[in-house]
Write a protein that holds these residues in place. Structure first.
Motif, mmCIF file in Angstrom:
data_model
loop_
_atom_site.group_PDB
_atom_site.id
_atom_site.type_symbol
_atom_site.label_atom_id
_atom_site.label_comp_id
_atom_site.label_asym_id
_atom_site.label_seq_id
_atom_site.Cartn_x
_atom_site.Cartn_y
_atom_site.Cartn_z
ATOM 1 N N SER A 7 0.857 -1.184 0.000
ATOM 2 C CA SER A 7 0.000 0.000 0.000
ATOM 3 C C SER A 7 0.890 1.230 0.000
ATOM 4 C CB SER A 7 -0.927 0.009 1.216
ATOM 5 O OG SER A 7 -0.183 0.039 2.411
ATOM 6 N N GLY A 8 0.302 2.368 -0.389
ATOM 7 C CA GLY A 8 1.010 3.630 -0.250
ATOM 8 C C GLY A 8 1.510 4.273 -1.534
ATOM 9 N N GLY A 9 1.298 3.636 -2.667
ATOM 10 C CA GLY A 9 1.753 4.250 -3.901
ATOM 11 C C GLY A 9 0.901 5.450 -4.280
ATOM 12 N N PRO A 14 8.105 15.894 -8.308
ATOM 13 C CA PRO A 14 9.552 15.757 -8.098
ATOM 14 C C PRO A 14 9.988 16.499 -6.837
ATOM 15 C CG PRO A 14 9.103 16.204 -10.395
ATOM 16 C CD PRO A 14 7.790 16.359 -9.674
ATOM 17 N N GLY A 15 10.843 15.837 -6.062
ATOM 18 C CA GLY A 15 11.279 16.402 -4.797
ATOM 19 C C GLY A 15 10.409 16.015 -3.626
ATOM 20 N N GLY A 16 9.282 15.383 -3.914
ATOM 21 C CA GLY A 16 8.352 15.007 -2.862
ATOM 22 C C GLY A 16 8.722 13.707 -2.176
ATOM 23 N N SER A 17 7.862 13.307 -1.240
ATOM 24 C CA SER A 17 8.093 12.107 -0.454
ATOM 25 C C SER A 17 6.893 11.180 -0.531
ATOM 26 C CB SER A 17 8.334 12.475 1.016
ATOM 27 O OG SER A 17 9.424 13.347 1.154
ATOM 28 N N LEU A 18 7.171 9.912 -0.299
ATOM 29 C CA LEU A 18 6.119 8.908 -0.304
ATOM 30 C C LEU A 18 6.581 7.752 0.575
ATOM 31 C CD1 LEU A 18 3.435 8.994 -1.903
ATOM 32 C CD2 LEU A 18 4.509 7.546 -3.629
ATOM 33 N N ASP A 89 12.297 7.631 -10.679
ATOM 34 C CA ASP A 89 11.831 6.683 -9.665
ATOM 35 C C ASP A 89 10.449 6.116 -10.024
ATOM 36 O OD1 ASP A 89 13.210 8.870 -7.184
ATOM 37 O OD2 ASP A 89 14.057 6.965 -7.893
ATOM 38 N N THR A 90 9.855 6.636 -11.064
ATOM 39 C CA THR A 90 8.542 6.158 -11.497
ATOM 40 C C THR A 90 8.614 4.688 -11.898
ATOM 41 O OG1 THR A 90 7.824 8.339 -12.248
ATOM 42 C CG2 THR A 90 6.724 6.424 -13.223
ATOM 43 N N ALA A 91 7.775 3.881 -11.289
ATOM 44 C CA ALA A 91 7.782 2.439 -11.551
ATOM 45 C C ALA A 91 6.674 1.781 -10.732
ATOM 46 C CB ALA A 91 9.125 1.827 -11.164
ATOM 47 N N VAL A 92 6.463 0.521 -11.001
ATOM 48 C CA VAL A 92 5.651 -0.301 -10.111
ATOM 49 C C VAL A 92 6.601 -0.897 -9.072
ATOM 50 C CG1 VAL A 92 4.130 -2.288 -9.891
ATOM 51 C CG2 VAL A 92 3.991 -0.829 -11.922
ATOM 52 N N TYR A 93 6.262 -0.701 -7.820
ATOM 53 C CA TYR A 93 7.103 -1.175 -6.724
ATOM 54 C C TYR A 93 6.506 -2.451 -6.144
ATOM 55 C CZ TYR A 93 9.925 3.028 -6.787
ATOM 56 O OH TYR A 93 10.800 4.022 -7.156
ATOM 57 N N GLN A 107 1.444 -7.709 -5.039
ATOM 58 C CA GLN A 107 0.807 -7.441 -6.331
ATOM 59 C C GLN A 107 1.380 -6.198 -7.014
ATOM 60 O OE1 GLN A 107 -0.394 -6.600 -3.432
ATOM 61 N NE2 GLN A 107 -1.272 -4.539 -3.614
ATOM 62 N N GLY A 108 2.133 -5.406 -6.275
ATOM 63 C CA GLY A 108 2.732 -4.206 -6.836
ATOM 64 C C GLY A 108 1.900 -2.964 -6.571
ATOM 65 N N THR A 109 2.585 -1.833 -6.438
ATOM 66 C CA THR A 109 1.905 -0.551 -6.256
ATOM 67 C C THR A 109 2.619 0.491 -7.122
ATOM 68 O OG1 THR A 109 1.121 1.069 -4.626
ATOM 69 C CG2 THR A 109 3.271 0.090 -4.204
ATOM 70 N N GLN A 110 1.832 1.281 -7.830
ATOM 71 C CA GLN A 110 2.386 2.251 -8.776
ATOM 72 C C GLN A 110 2.858 3.499 -8.057
ATOM 73 O OE1 GLN A 110 2.663 2.081 -12.343
ATOM 74 N NE2 GLN A 110 3.857 3.966 -12.017
ATOM 75 N N VAL A 111 4.072 3.915 -8.384
ATOM 76 C CA VAL A 111 4.611 5.196 -7.922
ATOM 77 C C VAL A 111 4.917 6.027 -9.166
ATOM 78 C CG1 VAL A 111 6.538 6.355 -6.793
ATOM 79 C CG2 VAL A 111 5.560 4.289 -5.778
ATOM 80 N N THR A 112 4.325 7.194 -9.242
ATOM 81 C CA THR A 112 4.541 8.086 -10.377
ATOM 82 C C THR A 112 5.044 9.419 -9.857
ATOM 83 O OG1 THR A 112 2.754 7.028 -11.619
ATOM 84 C CG2 THR A 112 3.493 9.193 -12.375
ATOM 85 N N VAL A 113 6.204 9.822 -10.362
ATOM 86 C CA VAL A 113 6.802 11.093 -9.964
ATOM 87 C C VAL A 113 6.739 12.021 -11.175
ATOM 88 C CG1 VAL A 113 8.811 12.245 -8.996
ATOM 89 C CG2 VAL A 113 8.335 9.846 -8.420
#
Length: 115
Positions: A7-9, A14-18, A89-93, A107-113
């Motif tokens: 969870s959490g994607g 840019p420059g932000g946090s997650l 850093d954009t990817a499925v994590y 199952q993976g979670t999407q992170v988009t920067v």
């Protein structure tokens, strides 16, 4: 067998946090190490960060100093705190657990920067 749920994607500038979290269930006492991998479009899955049962951590060079992996043995979770995020850093994590039974994946979670 170990079951993993991430969870959490999401979308961040840019420059932000997650912060990503992964909850483990099943044969958790058989886990040797847990980690986070990512896969960007058209690229191979790569290791981002790993933490062993003795809390030894390791990171990909591209995220050193920006990402921190941690494990909560009471809640059976592993987290990835990400700072200073970049578009690359954009990817499925994916959360990973290496145990007696082999590798287990979430199952993976999407992170988009992106701005």
């Amino acid at each position: 067998q170990v079951q993993l749920v991430e969870s959490g994607g999401g979308l961040v500038q840019p420059g932000g946090s997650l912060r990503l979290s992964c909850a483990a269930s099943g044969s958790i006492f058989s886990i040797y190490a847990m980690g986070w991998y990512r896969q960007a479009p058209g690229k191979q899955r790569e290791l981002v960060a790993k933490i062993t049962k003795s809390d030894r951590t390791s990171y990909a060079d591209s995220v050193k100093g920006r990402f921190t992996i941690s494990r909560d043995y009471v809640k059976n979770t592993v987290s990835l705190q990400m700072y200073s995020l970049k578009p690359e850093d954009t990817a499925v994590y994916y959360c990973n657990a290496n145990s007696v039974g082999g590798d287990s994946w979430g199952q993976g979670t999407q992170v988009t920067v992106s701005s």
